[in-house]
Write an enzyme that holds these catalytic residues in place. Structure first.
Site, short mmCIF file in Angstrom:
data_model
loop_
_atom_site.label_atom_id
_atom_site.label_comp_id
_atom_site.label_asym_id
_atom_site.label_seq_id
_atom_site.Cartn_x
_atom_site.Cartn_y
_atom_site.Cartn_z
CG ASP A 99 -0.27 0.02 2.52
OD1 ASP A 99 0.94 -0.31 2.55
OD2 ASP A 99 -0.90 0.40 3.52
NE ARG A 104 -9.75 5.50 2.41
CZ ARG A 104 -9.10 6.12 3.39
NH1 ARG A 104 -9.50 7.31 3.80
NH2 ARG A 104 -8.06 5.55 3.96
CD GLU A 166 -4.65 -1.05 1.15
OE1 GLU A 166 -4.31 -2.04 1.80
OE2 GLU A 166 -4.79 0.09 1.65
P1 0O2 Z 1 -2.37 3.89 6.75
O1 0O2 Z 1 -1.83 4.94 7.63
O2 0O2 Z 1 -3.81 4.13 6.40
O3 0O2 Z 1 -1.54 3.61 5.54
P2 0O2 Z 1 -1.02 -7.11 4.84
O4 0O2 Z 1 0.38 -6.74 4.44
O5 0O2 Z 1 -1.97 -6.99 3.69
O6 0O2 Z 1 -1.14 -8.39 5.56
P3 0O2 Z 1 -1.94 -4.61 5.98
O7 0O2 Z 1 -1.46 -3.79 4.83
O8 0O2 Z 1 -1.71 -4.06 7.35
O9 0O2 Z 1 -1.37 -6.08 5.98
O10 0O2 Z 1 -3.46 -4.85 5.69
P4 0O2 Z 1 -4.80 -4.35 6.30
O11 0O2 Z 1 -4.99 -4.84 7.69
O12 0O2 Z 1 -5.78 -4.77 5.29
O13 0O2 Z 1 -4.66 -2.76 6.40
C1 0O2 Z 1 -4.53 -1.98 5.27
C2 0O2 Z 1 -5.04 -0.59 5.54
O14 0O2 Z 1 -6.43 -0.64 5.88
C3 0O2 Z 1 -4.40 0.11 6.71
O15 0O2 Z 1 -3.18 0.68 6.32
C4 0O2 Z 1 -5.47 1.16 7.04
O16 0O2 Z 1 -5.47 2.22 6.10
C5 0O2 Z 1 -6.74 0.37 6.83
N1 0O2 Z 1 -7.15 -0.29 8.09
C6 0O2 Z 1 -6.94 -1.57 8.45
N2 0O2 Z 1 -7.45 -1.83 9.65
C7 0O2 Z 1 -8.01 -0.69 10.08
C8 0O2 Z 1 -8.75 -0.33 11.29
O17 0O2 Z 1 -8.95 -1.12 12.20
N3 0O2 Z 1 -9.18 0.97 11.36
C9 0O2 Z 1 -8.96 1.89 10.38
N4 0O2 Z 1 -9.44 3.13 10.55
N5 0O2 Z 1 -8.27 1.58 9.23
C10 0O2 Z 1 -7.81 0.31 9.10
P5 0O2 Z 1 -2.08 1.10 7.38
O18 0O2 Z 1 -0.76 1.00 6.72
O19 0O2 Z 1 -2.25 0.30 8.65
O20 0O2 Z 1 -2.38 2.60 7.70
#
Ligand code: 0O2
Length: 224
Positions: A99, A104, A166
């Site tokens: 990502d 979005r 992503e």
């Molecule tokens: P930011 O700051 O938004 O970039 P993976 O490598 O696929 O196994 P990943 O990338 O952590 O793991 O996957 P996941 O859990 O699908 O999360 C991807 C993104 O979804 C996150 O990026 C957040 O943007 C969003 N997201 C996931 N879980 C949550 C949540 O519980 N609450 C909110 N508000 N957003 C969430 P980043 O890099 O964590 O953050």
């Protein structure tokens, strides 16, 4: 004599973190990285605009409400690499994080999410790398959204390359929850996080229920 706690280890730690983030920032500023990311986002933005217009003329209503894009910041790259127990280096991040480029898409109804997803998957030049349906199965926090990790082909220096992006697709209601939860709790060390998290999870369930009600209402109106 006033007793002062020895914070030098802590300060050294902070300094090291800052240094590593600066290193990532310097790497990012090299080799037209931002320009290449903008190129990829531009390609996708046009595709999403076309999909939006096709859906608008099919259903005679606005379907895609908002499209936003972001390039992951050095701070966020550092934090995510640490979270994944990986060395926080940009070269490694480029191979391990899906990502670094994010788009979005926000729409009004849940069935619109799936229609947009279907149309994105039908794009012959894009490759689907991974799909995560946090609408069918919300995250423990209550987070709902559908994520597609897609490969986007671009021509850089006369060579074809595939960049990973992503794409998050969700309803306005899900977006409202997720933006608030992100600000209030996500990745934060908040006192009483358990209680707040529990409450936010309940609101996420209410939002899912409201989305279902709105869809039913729209279908009733469509049938008149
Ligand atoms: P930011 O700051 O938004 O970039 P993976 O490598 O696929 O196994 P990943 O990338 O952590 O793991 O996957 P996941 O859990 O699908 O999360 C991807 C993104 O979804 C996150 O990026 C957040 O943007 C969003 N997201 C996931 N879980 C949550 C949540 O519980 N609450 C909110 N508000 N957003 C969430 P980043 O890099 O964590 O953050």
């Amino acid at each position: 004599m006033t007793y002062l706690p020895d914070n030098s280890n802590c300060r050294n730690g902070e300094r090291n973190i800052k240094k590593e983030i600066e290193k990532i920032r310097n790497e990012i500023n090299k080799d037209q990285y931002y320009l290449h990311c903008q190129y990829v986002m531009g390609v996708l933005a046009v595709k999403v605009k076309i999909i939006g217009e096709q859906l608008e003329s099919k259903y005679n209503r606005e379907v895609i409400q908002n499209v936003s894009q972001r390039i992951k910041t050095p701070e966020s790259i550092y934090a995510k690499m640490k979270r994944k127990n990986l060395k926080p280096e940009f070269t490694l991040a480029k191979t391990k994080l899906n990502d670094l480029i994010g788009i979005r898409i926000v729409c009004l109804f849940v069935d619109d999410v799936y229609e947009i997803v279907k149309m994105l998957k039908e794009q012959k030049d894009l490759t689907l790398i991974k799909e995560k349906d946090y609408i069918a199965k919300p995250k423990k926090s209550g987070y709902m959204s559908l994520h597609l990790i897609m490969g986007v082909p671009v021509c850089i220096d006369n060579k074809m390359e595939t960049k990973t992006v992503e794409i998050q697709i969700r309803t306005t209601a899900m977006d409202f929850w997720s933006v608030l939860e992100y600000q209030l709790l996500y990745k934060k060390n908040v006192k009483g996080a358990d209680k707040i998290g529990k409450e936010l999870k309940e609101y996420s369930e209410e939002i899912a229920s409201l989305d279902r009600k709105m869809l039913k209402l729209r279908n009733r109106i469509d049938a008149i």
